[in-house]
Motif scaffolding. Sequence first.
Motif, PDB file in Angstrom:
ATOM      1  N   ASN A 179      18.324   5.243  15.239  1.00  0.00           N
ATOM      2  CA  ASN A 179      17.578   4.042  14.867  1.00  0.00           C
ATOM      3  C   ASN A 179      16.081   4.260  15.043  1.00  0.00           C
ATOM      4  O   ASN A 179      15.288   3.787  14.239  1.00  0.00           O
ATOM      5  N   ASP A 180      15.687   4.980  16.101  1.00  0.00           N
ATOM      6  CA  ASP A 180      14.277   5.280  16.322  1.00  0.00           C
ATOM      7  C   ASP A 180      13.720   6.083  15.153  1.00  0.00           C
ATOM      8  O   ASP A 180      12.632   5.808  14.663  1.00  0.00           O
ATOM      9  N   ALA A 181      14.475   7.086  14.710  1.00  0.00           N
ATOM     10  CA  ALA A 181      14.038   7.900  13.582  1.00  0.00           C
ATOM     11  C   ALA A 181      13.939   7.057  12.319  1.00  0.00           C
ATOM     12  O   ALA A 181      13.008   7.227  11.526  1.00  0.00           O
ATOM     13  N   ASP A 182      14.890   6.144  12.123  1.00  0.00           N
ATOM     14  CA  ASP A 182      14.862   5.271  10.949  1.00  0.00           C
ATOM     15  C   ASP A 182      13.627   4.382  10.953  1.00  0.00           C
ATOM     16  O   ASP A 182      12.992   4.188   9.926  1.00  0.00           O
ATOM     17  N   ILE A 183      13.294   3.845  12.109  1.00  0.00           N
ATOM     18  CA  ILE A 183      12.101   2.988  12.207  1.00  0.00           C
ATOM     19  C   ILE A 183      10.858   3.799  11.862  1.00  0.00           C
ATOM     20  O   ILE A 183      10.018   3.354  11.094  1.00  0.00           O
ATOM     21  N   CYS A 184      10.743   4.995  12.423  1.00  0.00           N
ATOM     22  CA  CYS A 184       9.555   5.814  12.157  1.00  0.00           C
ATOM     23  C   CYS A 184       9.497   6.252  10.700  1.00  0.00           C
ATOM     24  O   CYS A 184       8.414   6.340  10.124  1.00  0.00           O
ATOM     25  N   THR A 185      10.641   6.503  10.101  1.00  0.00           N
ATOM     26  CA  THR A 185      10.673   6.842   8.681  1.00  0.00           C
ATOM     27  C   THR A 185      10.193   5.649   7.855  1.00  0.00           C
ATOM     28  O   THR A 185       9.420   5.806   6.904  1.00  0.00           O
ATOM     29  N   ALA A 186      10.622   4.448   8.218  1.00  0.00           N
ATOM     30  CA  ALA A 186      10.184   3.238   7.514  1.00  0.00           C
ATOM     31  C   ALA A 186       8.690   2.983   7.730  1.00  0.00           C
ATOM     32  O   ALA A 186       7.988   2.584   6.805  1.00  0.00           O
ATOM     33  N   VAL A 187       8.211   3.216   8.946  1.00  0.00           N
ATOM     34  CA  VAL A 187       6.780   3.062   9.225  1.00  0.00           C
ATOM     35  C   VAL A 187       5.980   4.042   8.372  1.00  0.00           C
ATOM     36  O   VAL A 187       4.975   3.677   7.749  1.00  0.00           O
ATOM     37  N   ALA A 188       6.442   5.301   8.305  1.00  0.00           N
ATOM     38  CA  ALA A 188       5.757   6.309   7.494  1.00  0.00           C
ATOM     39  C   ALA A 188       5.765   5.923   6.018  1.00  0.00           C
ATOM     40  O   ALA A 188       4.751   6.068   5.321  1.00  0.00           O
ATOM     41  N   ALA A 189       6.900   5.415   5.529  1.00  0.00           N
ATOM     42  CA  ALA A 189       6.996   5.004   4.123  1.00  0.00           C
ATOM     43  C   ALA A 189       6.046   3.846   3.830  1.00  0.00           C
ATOM     44  O   ALA A 189       5.396   3.805   2.774  1.00  0.00           O
ATOM     45  N   THR A 190       5.943   2.915   4.759  1.00  0.00           N
ATOM     46  CA  THR A 190       5.033   1.785   4.581  1.00  0.00           C
ATOM     47  C   THR A 190       3.588   2.263   4.566  1.00  0.00           C
ATOM     48  O   THR A 190       2.789   1.838   3.723  1.00  0.00           O
ATOM     49  N   ALA A 191       3.254   3.167   5.481  1.00  0.00           N
ATOM     50  CA  ALA A 191       1.895   3.722   5.519  1.00  0.00           C
ATOM     51  C   ALA A 191       1.575   4.441   4.206  1.00  0.00           C
ATOM     52  O   ALA A 191       0.476   4.279   3.652  1.00  0.00           O
ATOM     53  N   GLU A 192       2.530   5.209   3.712  1.00  0.00           N
ATOM     54  CA  GLU A 192       2.331   5.928   2.453  1.00  0.00           C
ATOM     55  C   GLU A 192       2.092   4.951   1.296  1.00  0.00           C
ATOM     56  O   GLU A 192       1.186   5.149   0.481  1.00  0.00           O
ATOM     57  N   GLU A 193       2.876   3.905   1.229  1.00  0.00           N
ATOM     58  CA  GLU A 193       2.717   2.931   0.152  1.00  0.00           C
ATOM     59  C   GLU A 193       1.400   2.162   0.262  1.00  0.00           C
ATOM     60  O   GLU A 193       0.760   1.882  -0.750  1.00  0.00           O
ATOM     61  N   LEU A 194       0.999   1.842   1.485  1.00  0.00           N
ATOM     62  CA  LEU A 194      -0.284   1.153   1.657  1.00  0.00           C
ATOM     63  C   LEU A 194      -1.443   2.021   1.194  1.00  0.00           C
ATOM     64  O   LEU A 194      -2.332   1.549   0.472  1.00  0.00           O
ATOM     65  N   MET A 195      -1.445   3.290   1.605  1.00  0.00           N
ATOM     66  CA  MET A 195      -2.540   4.172   1.196  1.00  0.00           C
ATOM     67  C   MET A 195      -2.466   4.472  -0.295  1.00  0.00           C
ATOM     68  O   MET A 195      -3.507   4.553  -0.964  1.00  0.00           O
ATOM     69  N   SER A 196      -1.257   4.593  -0.837  1.00  0.00           N
ATOM     70  CA  SER A 196      -1.122   4.794  -2.284  1.00  0.00           C
ATOM     71  C   SER A 196      -1.688   3.608  -3.042  1.00  0.00           C
ATOM     72  O   SER A 196      -2.387   3.771  -4.049  1.00  0.00           O
ATOM     73  N   ALA A 197      -1.381   2.408  -2.558  1.00  0.00           N
ATOM     74  CA  ALA A 197      -1.901   1.202  -3.197  1.00  0.00           C
ATOM     75  C   ALA A 197      -3.426   1.203  -3.164  1.00  0.00           C
ATOM     76  O   ALA A 197      -4.085   0.907  -4.178  1.00  0.00           O
ATOM     77  N   HIS A 198      -3.990   1.551  -2.031  1.00  0.00           N
ATOM     78  CA  HIS A 198      -5.453   1.598  -1.905  1.00  0.00           C
ATOM     79  C   HIS A 198      -6.035   2.653  -2.843  1.00  0.00           C
ATOM     80  O   HIS A 198      -6.990   2.374  -3.578  1.00  0.00           O
ATOM     81  N   GLN A 199      -5.456   3.851  -2.841  1.00  0.00           N
ATOM     82  CA  GLN A 199      -5.973   4.927  -3.692  1.00  0.00           C
ATOM     83  C   GLN A 199      -5.830   4.591  -5.172  1.00  0.00           C
ATOM     84  O   GLN A 199      -6.633   5.029  -5.990  1.00  0.00           O
ATOM     85  N   ASP A 200      -4.814   3.808  -5.522  1.00  0.00           N
ATOM     86  CA  ASP A 200      -4.615   3.395  -6.919  1.00  0.00           C
ATOM     87  C   ASP A 200      -5.489   2.207  -7.307  1.00  0.00           C
ATOM     88  O   ASP A 200      -5.445   1.752  -8.444  1.00  0.00           O
ATOM     89  N   GLY A 201      -6.234   1.668  -6.343  1.00  0.00           N
ATOM     90  CA  GLY A 201      -7.150   0.579  -6.649  1.00  0.00           C
ATOM     91  C   GLY A 201      -6.570  -0.815  -6.520  1.00  0.00           C
ATOM     92  O   GLY A 201      -7.179  -1.778  -6.985  1.00  0.00           O
ATOM     93  N   MET A 202      -5.409  -0.936  -5.882  1.00  0.00           N
ATOM     94  CA  MET A 202      -4.845  -2.269  -5.693  1.00  0.00           C
ATOM     95  C   MET A 202      -5.770  -3.061  -4.772  1.00  0.00           C
ATOM     96  O   MET A 202      -6.157  -2.582  -3.711  1.00  0.00           O
ATOM     97  N   PRO A 203      -6.125  -4.270  -5.151  1.00  0.00           N
ATOM     98  CA  PRO A 203      -7.024  -5.066  -4.314  1.00  0.00           C
ATOM     99  C   PRO A 203      -6.393  -5.408  -2.957  1.00  0.00           C
ATOM    100  O   PRO A 203      -5.192  -5.657  -2.862  1.00  0.00           O
ATOM    101  N   LEU A 204      -7.218  -5.438  -1.954  1.00  0.00           N
ATOM    102  CA  LEU A 204      -6.773  -5.816  -0.614  1.00  0.00           C
ATOM    103  C   LEU A 204      -6.139  -7.202  -0.641  1.00  0.00           C
ATOM    104  O   LEU A 204      -5.140  -7.448   0.035  1.00  0.00           O
ATOM    105  N   SER A 205      -6.687  -8.091  -1.445  1.00  0.00           N
ATOM    106  CA  SER A 205      -6.141  -9.452  -1.511  1.00  0.00           C
ATOM    107  C   SER A 205      -4.680  -9.459  -1.959  1.00  0.00           C
ATOM    108  O   SER A 205      -3.883 -10.271  -1.482  1.00  0.00           O
ATOM    109  N   THR A 206      -4.298  -8.548  -2.840  1.00  0.00           N
ATOM    110  CA  THR A 206      -2.903  -8.447  -3.284  1.00  0.00           C
ATOM    111  C   THR A 206      -2.007  -7.998  -2.144  1.00  0.00           C
ATOM    112  O   THR A 206      -0.932  -8.558  -1.930  1.00  0.00           O
ATOM    113  N   ILE A 207      -2.464  -6.995  -1.407  1.00  0.00           N
ATOM    114  CA  ILE A 207      -1.697  -6.501  -0.254  1.00  0.00           C
ATOM    115  C   ILE A 207      -1.534  -7.628   0.771  1.00  0.00           C
ATOM    116  O   ILE A 207      -0.442  -7.847   1.285  1.00  0.00           O
TER     117      ILE A 207
END
Length: 118
Positions: A30-58
Amino acid sequence: MRMIKNFLAAFTAVAVMSTSMPSYSESEENDADICTAVAATAEELMSAHQDGMPLSTILEVYGKYDGYLKPVIDTMIEDAYSETRWRSEESQQRAIGVFRDYWHLACIKWQRESTSTN
């Protein structure tokens, strides 16, 4: 639109995992699953930023979440949107990977520290 769907999928994974598990230290899996989900969320947040998604949308998408990982995700959002938005695909991918791995490692370290104090 694809980026919003990806972000929602990763975000939902973290939200579901955080509400369905009574304790971080319940099992190593479960610990590994949580960290994998945290990493996936971080990746998607930075991808959104790099793709120009507005902060207001996030913030609009994220505003509905009120689980115990909210402070972590708040910090992730602040960190992602404080970083430089790169023009080249190569630089964007590097920034996304570094951000994802930073948060994945931070989660692993936090779990190690929290289990060693119990």
